[in-house]
Write a protein that holds these residues in place. Structure first.
Motif, mmCIF file in Angstrom:
data_model
loop_
_atom_site.group_PDB
_atom_site.id
_atom_site.type_symbol
_atom_site.label_atom_id
_atom_site.label_comp_id
_atom_site.label_asym_id
_atom_site.label_seq_id
_atom_site.Cartn_x
_atom_site.Cartn_y
_atom_site.Cartn_z
ATOM 1 N N GLN A 234 1.267 7.217 -6.622
ATOM 2 C CA GLN A 234 0.261 8.273 -6.773
ATOM 3 C C GLN A 234 0.904 9.655 -6.714
ATOM 4 O OE1 GLN A 234 -2.484 8.785 -3.498
ATOM 5 N NE2 GLN A 234 -4.206 8.941 -4.898
ATOM 6 N N LYS A 235 1.812 9.809 -5.768
ATOM 7 C CA LYS A 235 2.514 11.086 -5.608
ATOM 8 C C LYS A 235 3.358 11.393 -6.850
ATOM 9 C CE LYS A 235 6.826 12.387 -3.480
ATOM 10 N NZ LYS A 235 7.739 11.668 -4.339
ATOM 11 N N PHE B 90 1.057 4.678 -2.575
ATOM 12 C CA PHE B 90 1.068 6.104 -2.221
ATOM 13 C C PHE B 90 2.215 6.834 -2.920
ATOM 14 C CE2 PHE B 90 -1.784 4.878 1.210
ATOM 15 C CZ PHE B 90 -2.637 5.973 1.236
ATOM 16 N N ILE B 91 3.359 6.150 -3.025
ATOM 17 C CA ILE B 91 4.499 6.776 -3.706
ATOM 18 C C ILE B 91 4.164 6.958 -5.196
ATOM 19 C CG2 ILE B 91 6.956 6.593 -4.260
ATOM 20 C CD1 ILE B 91 7.279 4.860 -1.778
ATOM 21 N N ARG C 104 0.829 -1.197 0.000
ATOM 22 C CA ARG C 104 0.000 0.000 0.000
ATOM 23 C C ARG C 104 0.869 1.254 0.000
ATOM 24 N NH1 ARG C 104 -2.813 2.338 4.083
ATOM 25 N NH2 ARG C 104 -4.488 3.642 3.232
ATOM 26 N N LYS C 105 1.995 1.159 0.706
ATOM 27 C CA LYS C 105 2.903 2.304 0.757
ATOM 28 C C LYS C 105 3.435 2.627 -0.634
ATOM 29 C CE LYS C 105 4.220 1.535 5.512
ATOM 30 N NZ LYS C 105 5.241 1.172 6.467
ATOM 31 N N LYS D 257 1.220 12.519 -9.767
ATOM 32 C CA LYS D 257 0.738 13.892 -9.556
ATOM 33 C C LYS D 257 1.838 14.893 -9.890
ATOM 34 C CE LYS D 257 -2.895 13.305 -6.168
ATOM 35 N NZ LYS D 257 -3.003 12.868 -4.775
ATOM 36 N N GLN D 258 3.052 14.583 -9.405
ATOM 37 C CA GLN D 258 4.148 15.533 -9.626
ATOM 38 C C GLN D 258 4.527 15.628 -11.101
ATOM 39 O OE1 GLN D 258 6.877 13.927 -6.567
ATOM 40 N NE2 GLN D 258 6.822 15.976 -5.699
ATOM 41 N N THR E 52 11.149 8.074 7.653
ATOM 42 C CA THR E 52 9.894 7.310 7.657
ATOM 43 C C THR E 52 10.232 5.833 7.521
ATOM 44 O OG1 THR E 52 9.600 7.256 5.280
ATOM 45 C CG2 THR E 52 8.728 9.180 6.417
ATOM 46 N N PRO E 53 9.294 4.974 7.920
ATOM 47 C CA PRO E 53 9.628 3.546 7.841
ATOM 48 C C PRO E 53 9.505 2.936 6.434
ATOM 49 C CG PRO E 53 7.543 3.879 8.987
ATOM 50 C CD PRO E 53 8.035 5.225 8.610
ATOM 51 N N ILE E 54 9.621 3.725 5.366
ATOM 52 C CA ILE E 54 9.586 3.105 4.026
ATOM 53 C C ILE E 54 10.860 2.307 3.847
ATOM 54 C CG2 ILE E 54 9.341 3.490 1.539
ATOM 55 C CD1 ILE E 54 8.634 6.269 1.973
ATOM 56 N N LYS E 55 10.713 1.128 3.290
ATOM 57 C CA LYS E 55 11.912 0.323 3.033
ATOM 58 C C LYS E 55 12.494 0.717 1.683
ATOM 59 C CE LYS E 55 10.663 -3.529 5.965
ATOM 60 N NZ LYS E 55 9.284 -3.143 6.351
ATOM 61 N N GLN F 102 13.343 13.732 4.867
ATOM 62 C CA GLN F 102 12.085 13.415 5.530
ATOM 63 C C GLN F 102 11.689 11.963 5.253
ATOM 64 O OE1 GLN F 102 10.616 15.773 7.452
ATOM 65 N NE2 GLN F 102 9.156 14.254 8.171
ATOM 66 N N LEU F 103 11.874 11.531 3.983
ATOM 67 C CA LEU F 103 11.516 10.157 3.631
ATOM 68 C C LEU F 103 12.394 9.164 4.372
ATOM 69 C CD1 LEU F 103 10.929 10.479 -0.210
ATOM 70 C CD2 LEU F 103 9.228 10.242 1.597
#
Lengths: 369, 246
Positions: free
Chosen positions: A9-10, A6-7, A2-3, A13-14, A213-216, A209-210
């Motif tokens: 999708q971002k 989100f990446i 799911r994470k 958008k960018q 975060t707990p993103i692997k 910032q990333l």
């Protein structure tokens, strides 16, 4: 998983919010495809010819008109002054001088040896070579004709070469070039987009910032890679449609196979871009590095010059050039209808390279210093 | 009252070649307090924060943050902390709402939670009107408040703030500190570095770092008494100067 969504999708958008990006994605590649496909043509046309006719006979006139009848020549001037022709070559007005000697007609009719000189401006080596080749054929033809008219049989017959170009019977360069150029534009888009991406986050500071975060790592790289893979396939599809509908390039082989190879290839190129992105600190550095690789990849791809005519050491370097494999494969599948077995070698090489480069990129992307 | 210790640091070291950036520092931070981590530029604050947030390995020593080892349990640790730096963490080309959604998403919040959090943040900051405005079009002071709200979007146990208020006016700084107080009321521990000594006075406890060492630690009152100073400025100068003389 799911994470990763989100990446993705971002990223989308960018990409679509960036005003410069839309033309880069939707206009530039197709302008390249259309323009380059018309210009990257190796047939030599518009050869400017100067004929020095010192014989001034019926036969010499006949030869001249035979040469002039050939489409690719523009007969600019006939004169008996060699100096004049030489001057015109210096002035860049003339590409080739054909010099017909005195007694040309006489020697020909009495089956004596006669020589016609061809002087070409070899500043453009390709043009000179091809012009001489054309002229040789025409003159040889002409002498044979004359000889048979006179009934001479002892002229050098040579080997009668029968040319037949398989898979591209009319030697239509577009058939040959369009698939190759399609490869180039897909490669460039994928390499530059991915190469500039992570480094951009470094530049604006969001990477920091990333990192907390707990993103692997693998989630991050996949999230970055997938949007570009989708865009790359989209670009390729549009290009393929243009190639088929506009340039009438056939697809003799399997479309599924083309796409399968394209996906693996794109993953490799995106991996190279990611790697560039992870080892650089600014977009400028990344841009130069991406340029360095794309220029080498393109010029050593076999697209513009045959790999076989490169020096051996250079040929060995091309073994590390992904474009080389892709150009080969796409031409084989589209023009020759090759099946998987004939491209399996390239497929295996590109697959391994893709895995290797992407692992390297994931490894090299340091979340911890 | 023995408060739970959410950060425990014991003889933590970081060297880069021969340079000792952080030299054997030890301290604890209690649950729910605002811990000011002060020091001059180059004193080793940022290096220490990087180690505590799991993005830099320590050379030696031990530390746990939210109960997780900073070297061995990084992923667990990262799930339980928030982080905001003076460098911008928001995406300028995404809207306010999209930024919240993205960070919520990568912290593993469900769509429902994201929606709820978004409303909460917009309401608290009173920014409902600009929810669909690109961050690039929002003034700096607001961005900082948004960045802070995004940093605690996943209800972390601790939030690390690395010079969060640099470059904004006193009124905005005040408002920002109100947000920090609200966060502590929700049980979030705040670990903050700052250049502004008046801000240091808002902290429950302060540590003062000089050249890789923690020179002093305690509440504002304790430090003022100990160093016979009228305000934190004086304490800071005395400690820093003291070091110069050595």
């Amino acid at each position: 998983m799911r994470k990763i969504l989100f990446i993705i999708q971002k990223e989308f958008k960018q990409i679509f919010r960036n005003k410069a990006m839309k033309p880069i994605l939707f206009v530039m590649p197709f302008v390249q495809l259309a323009v380059l496909s018309y210009t990257a043509d190796f047939t030599v046309k518009n050869i400017n010819l100067f004929v020095q006719d010192m014989d001034n006979s019926v036969l010499s006139k006949e030869l001249i008109s035979k040469i002039a009848a050939f489409n690719n020549f523009n007969l600019k001037e006939i004169s008996n002054s060699y100096k004049k022709g030489f001057y015109k070559i210096q002035q860049n007005n003339i590409d080739v001088i054909v010099s017909i000697p005195q007694n040309f007609s006489k020697n020909l009719q009495t089956n004596k040896k006669t020589e016609v000189a061809i002087i070409a401006d070899a500043i453009n080596g390709t043009k000179a070579g091809v012009s001489i080749n054309y002229l040789q054929n025409i003159i040889l033809d002409f002498t044979k004709e004359q000889a048979s008219k006179k009934g001479f049989t002892n002229i050098k017959q040579g080997v009668n070469i029968i040319k037949r170009n398989w898979f591209n019977p009319l030697l239509n360069y577009k058939l040959f070039m369009v698939p190759g150029i399609l490869v180039l534009l897909v490669t460039m888009i994928a390499l530059f987009l991915s190469g500039m991406n992570i480094v951009r986050e470094k530049e604006i500071g969001t990477i920091e910032q990333l990192n907390v975060t707990p993103i692997k790592k693998y989630q991050f790289i996949i999230g970055k890679l997938l949007p570009f893979l989708i865009l790359g396939i989209f670009e390729f599809s549009i290009g393929l449609i243009i190639a088929v509908l506009w340039f009438k390039v056939p697809i003799l082989g399997s479309i599924t196979l083309i796409y399968l190879f394209t996906i693996v290839y794109l993953i490799l190129i995106l991996g190279i871009g990611m790697l560039i992105s992870t080892i650089t600190n600014t977009q400028q550095q990344a841009l130069f590095l991406a340029w360095f690789f794309s220029v080498i990849f393109i010029l050593m791809s076999g697209l513009f010059t045959p790999i076989e005519s490169m020096p051996v050491w250079a040929q060995n370097i091309t073994l590390f050039n992904p474009i080389r494999y892709y150009v080969e494969v796409i031409r084989l599948i589209m023009l020759k209808g090759s099946s998987f077995s004939s491209i399996s070698n390239n497929f295996i090489i590109i697959s391994f390279a893709a895995i290797f480069v992407n692992l390297l990129a994931v490894f090299n992307y340091q979340k911890t210093v | 009252m023995t408060a739970e210790k959410v950060i425990k640091v014991k003889k933590l070291n970081k060297t880069f070649g021969k340079f000792i950036a952080v030299n054997n520092i030890s301290f604890d931070v209690k649950k729910g307090e605002i811990f000011g981590f002060l020091g001059a530029n180059g004193a080793g604050k940022t290096t220490a924060i990087k180690m505590l947030t799991g993005i830099l390995s320590s050379t030696s020593g031990e530390a746990t943050v939210a109960g997780y080892d900073i070297n061995k349990q990084r992923n667990k640790l990262k799930e339980n902390i928030g982080y905001m730096s003076q460098k911008f963490s928001l995406y300028e080309d995404l809207t306010l709402k999209e930024n919240i959604r993205f960070y919520g998403g990568i912290y593993g919040l469900s769509n429902k939670q994201i929606k709820q959090k978004t409303n909460e943040v917009l309401e608290r900051l009173n920014l409902q009107k600009i929810e669909n405005t690109l961050i690039s079009e929002i003034p700096l002071g607001w961005k900082q408040k948004i960045a802070f709200s995004v940093a605690i979007i996943h209800n972390p146990k601790i939030v690390f703030l690395d010079e969060p208020t640099s470059g904004v006016d006193p009124i905005t700084r005040r408002q920002f500190w109100n947000l920090i107080y609200q966060a502590t009321q929700d049980g979030i521990t705040v670990f903050v570095t700052t250049h502004y000594m008046d801000e240091a006075e808002y902290c429950d406890r302060i540590s003062m770092m000089v050249e890789g060492n923690i020179k002093a630690i305690g509440s504002v009152e304790q430090l003022l008494v100990k160093y016979k100073s009228k305000n934190m400025d004086e304490v800071f100068i005395k400690l820093a100067r003291n070091n110069e003389n050595i």
